[in-house]
Design an enzyme around this catalytic site. Structure first.
Site, PDB file in Angstrom:
ATOM      1  N   ASN A  10      79.677  34.705  44.830  1.00 15.37           N
ATOM      2  CA  ASN A  10      78.120  35.255  44.378  1.00 15.37           C
ATOM      3  C   ASN A  10      78.437  36.196  42.723  1.00 15.37           C
ATOM      4  O   ASN A  10      79.566  36.885  42.847  1.00 15.37           O
ATOM      5  CB  ASN A  10      77.681  36.639  45.626  1.00 15.37           C
ATOM      6  CG  ASN A  10      76.770  37.816  44.661  1.00 15.37           C
ATOM      7  OD1 ASN A  10      76.017  36.764  43.836  1.00 15.37           O
ATOM      8  ND2 ASN A  10      76.148  38.502  45.206  1.00 15.37           N
ATOM      9  N   LYS A  12      76.373  37.358  40.652  1.00 17.53           N
ATOM     10  CA  LYS A  12      76.068  38.758  40.358  1.00 17.53           C
ATOM     11  C   LYS A  12      75.135  37.856  39.423  1.00 17.53           C
ATOM     12  O   LYS A  12      74.967  36.661  38.529  1.00 17.53           O
ATOM     13  CB  LYS A  12      76.298  39.600  40.437  1.00 17.53           C
ATOM     14  CG  LYS A  12      77.072  39.947  42.340  1.00 17.53           C
ATOM     15  CD  LYS A  12      77.154  41.218  41.681  1.00 17.53           C
ATOM     16  CE  LYS A  12      78.106  41.419  43.437  1.00 17.53           C
ATOM     17  NZ  LYS A  12      78.714  42.526  43.761  1.00 17.53           N
ATOM     18  N   HIS A  97      70.631  40.346  49.114  1.00 19.40           N
ATOM     19  CA  HIS A  97      71.634  41.130  49.251  1.00 19.40           C
ATOM     20  C   HIS A  97      71.645  42.466  48.897  1.00 19.40           C
ATOM     21  O   HIS A  97      69.804  43.026  48.187  1.00 19.40           O
ATOM     22  CB  HIS A  97      72.018  40.731  47.467  1.00 19.40           C
ATOM     23  CG  HIS A  97      73.495  41.138  47.311  1.00 19.40           C
ATOM     24  ND1 HIS A  97      73.851  42.469  46.944  1.00 19.40           N
ATOM     25  CD2 HIS A  97      74.543  40.961  47.248  1.00 19.40           C
ATOM     26  CE1 HIS A  97      75.136  42.225  46.373  1.00 19.40           C
ATOM     27  NE2 HIS A  97      75.752  41.520  46.711  1.00 19.40           N
ATOM     28  N   GLU A  99      72.005  44.653  46.891  1.00 22.42           N
ATOM     29  CA  GLU A  99      71.798  45.429  44.735  1.00 22.42           C
ATOM     30  C   GLU A  99      70.363  44.908  44.514  1.00 22.42           C
ATOM     31  O   GLU A  99      69.417  45.729  44.503  1.00 22.42           O
ATOM     32  CB  GLU A  99      72.660  43.918  44.193  1.00 22.42           C
ATOM     33  CG  GLU A  99      74.272  44.789  43.893  1.00 22.42           C
ATOM     34  CD  GLU A  99      74.854  43.958  43.500  1.00 22.42           C
ATOM     35  OE1 GLU A  99      74.584  42.941  43.533  1.00 22.42           O
ATOM     36  OE2 GLU A  99      76.144  44.121  43.942  1.00 22.42           O
ATOM     37  N   GLU A 169      78.041  43.922  54.893  1.00 21.77           N
ATOM     38  CA  GLU A 169      78.703  43.917  53.408  1.00 21.77           C
ATOM     39  C   GLU A 169      77.900  45.066  53.700  1.00 21.77           C
ATOM     40  O   GLU A 169      77.638  46.056  52.858  1.00 21.77           O
ATOM     41  CB  GLU A 169      77.837  43.090  51.999  1.00 21.77           C
ATOM     42  CG  GLU A 169      78.390  41.868  51.933  1.00 21.77           C
ATOM     43  CD  GLU A 169      77.429  41.237  50.800  1.00 21.77           C
ATOM     44  OE1 GLU A 169      79.158  40.915  49.926  1.00 21.77           O
ATOM     45  OE2 GLU A 169      77.218  41.012  50.213  1.00 21.77           O
ATOM     46  N   GLY A 175      82.099  45.687  44.840  1.00 17.38           N
ATOM     47  CA  GLY A 175      82.514  46.023  43.698  1.00 17.38           C
ATOM     48  C   GLY A 175      83.103  47.558  43.377  1.00 17.38           C
ATOM     49  O   GLY A 175      83.368  48.089  42.188  1.00 17.38           O
ATOM     50  N   SER A 214      84.248  43.666  48.315  1.00 16.08           N
ATOM     51  CA  SER A 214      85.968  44.573  47.863  1.00 16.08           C
ATOM     52  C   SER A 214      86.817  43.142  48.527  1.00 16.08           C
ATOM     53  O   SER A 214      87.844  44.141  48.679  1.00 16.08           O
ATOM     54  CB  SER A 214      86.030  45.398  47.759  1.00 16.08           C
ATOM     55  OG  SER A 214      85.804  46.492  46.871  1.00 16.08           O
TER      56      SER A 214
HETATM   57  P1  PGA Z   1      82.160  42.460  45.126  1.00 15.74           P
HETATM   58  O1  PGA Z   1      80.810  42.610  45.761  1.00 15.74           O
HETATM   59  O2  PGA Z   1      83.141  41.943  45.749  1.00 15.74           O
HETATM   60  O3  PGA Z   1      82.436  42.609  44.351  1.00 15.74           O
HETATM   61  O4  PGA Z   1      82.605  44.300  46.154  1.00 15.74           O
HETATM   62  C1  PGA Z   1      81.048  41.489  46.897  1.00 15.74           C
HETATM   63  C2  PGA Z   1      79.428  41.227  47.072  1.00 15.74           C
HETATM   64  O5  PGA Z   1      78.634  41.680  46.846  1.00 15.74           O
HETATM   65  O6  PGA Z   1      78.438  39.893  47.299  1.00 15.74           O
END
Ligand code: PGA
Length: 256
Positions: A10, A12, A97, A99, A169, A175, A214
Site C-alpha cells: 500500500n 499510500k 483502510h 486512514e 491492521e 506506521g 509495521s
Molecule cells: P505500515 O502501514 O506498514 O507502514 O505500518 C501498513 C498499512 O497501513 O497498510
C-alpha cells in the site's frame, strides 16, 4: 496450505508517476519469480495507468486501488469508481483502510457500500479492520473487529464473502514501528476466521486474512511462519523495491 499467500504493498500518498514507473522497473529485477505467492501493488490512482502500460503477461504482480466510490459514475468530485479501476488493470481494491476511517470519516456502512461495488465490478475487496490502542487497552479488540466485520460485510452471501480478503491492521501498529507480536496477530486472526465461519459457513474457509502494521524484513519470516496469517499488507516497507522484494521472497520461502 490451501490459501496462496498474498503480499500487498500500500503505497499510500507516495511517489510521482516517474518514481512509480522507476519503482516497478527496479522491483521487476528484484522480485521473486515464484508462482507460490500473489503480489499486489496499490499505488496512488494517478500512477495506475503508467504502470499498467508497462505490464506484460510475464509480470508476477497485479494492481490494486487504494479506495473506490460505490457509484459507478456521477457527480462525485474527486472520487474514483470501480469500473475506472478495472479499466486500469486493477484486480483488487483496498476498502476501509484505517486512514480512510480515521482521517476521512469512513463508516462501516460506507465500507459495506464499497465492498458491494467492488464485487459488482469484478474487483476483489481487501477489507481493512483493526482496533485502536485505546480499544485494545479497554479489552474491546474482539468486539471492534467483529463489529467492523459484520457491518462491513452485512447482507453479503457466502459466495460473495468468499471473494473477499481481510486485512487485520491494529491501528496502533500502523506506521509506528510497533508491530503486533506473532501471538497478538495469531489470536485476532483466529478470532476473525471463527467469526467468518460462524456467520457464513465453510464456503468462506479460503478467505485470506492478511496482517498489516509495521511489517518489514525483520518480522516477515516469523509472521509468515504462522498458519493463521495468509500474507501481509505493507505500508512503509513497500516503498523501496529491494525491501519489498525481500519480504516477497520470505513469503515464497514460507510457502514452498
Ligand atoms: P505500515 O502501514 O506498514 O507502514 O505500518 C501498513 C498499512 O497501513 O497498510
Amino acid at each position: 496450505m490451501m490459501r496462496t499467500r498474498l503480499i500487498a504493498g500500500n503505497w499510500k500518498m507516495h511517489k510521482t508517476v516517474a518514481e512509480a514507473v522507476e519503482f516497478v522497473n527496479d522491483f521487476r529485477q528484484a522480485m521473486p519469480s515464484s508462482t507460490a505467492i500473489d503480489i499486489l501493488l496499490a499505488p496512488p490512482f494517478v500512477s495506475l495507468f503508467a504502470i499498467h502500460q508497462t505490464m506484460t503477461a510475464n509480470d508476477r504482480f497485479t494492481l490494486a486501488g487504494q479506495n473506490l466510490h460505490w457509484e459507478k459514475e456521477g457527480a462525485f468530485t474527486g472520487e474514483i469508481s470501480g469500473p475506472m479501476l478495472k479499466a486500469l488493470g486493477c484486480t483488487f481494491v483496498l476498502v476501509g483502510h484505517s486512514e480512510r476511517r480515521q482521517l476521512f470519516g469512513e463508516s462501516n456502512a460506507d465500507v459495506n457500500n464499497k465492498v458491494n461495488a467492488a464485487l459488482e465490478h469484478g474487483l476483489g475487496p481487501i477489507v481493512c479492520i483493526g482496533e485502536t490502542l485505546e480499544e485494545r487497552d479497554a479489552g474491546k479488540t474482539q468486539a471492534i473487529v467483529k463489529d467492523q466485520l459484520l457491518k462491513g460485510l452485512s447482507g453479503l452471501s457466502a459466495e460473495k464473502v468468499s471473494k473477499i480478503t481481510i486485512a487485520y491492521e491494529p491501528v496502533w501498529a500502523i506506521g509506528t514501528g510497533r508491530a503486533a507480536t506473532i501471538e497478538q496477530a495469531e489470536e485476532v486472526h483466529t478470532f476473525i476466521r471463527a467469526t467468518l465461519t460462524s456467520e457464513w459457513g465453510r464456503e468462506v474457509q479460503d478467505v485470506r486474512i492478511l496482517y498489516g502494521g509495521s511489517v518489514g524484513p525483520q518480522n516477515a519470516e516469523a509472521l509468515f511462519g504462522c498458519a493463521e496469517i495468509d500474507g501481509a499488507l505493507i505500508g512503509k516497507a513497500c516503498l523501496d523495491p529491494a525491501t519489498f522484494a525481500k519480504i516477497c521472497s520470505l513469503a515464497v520461502s514460507a510457502s514452498t
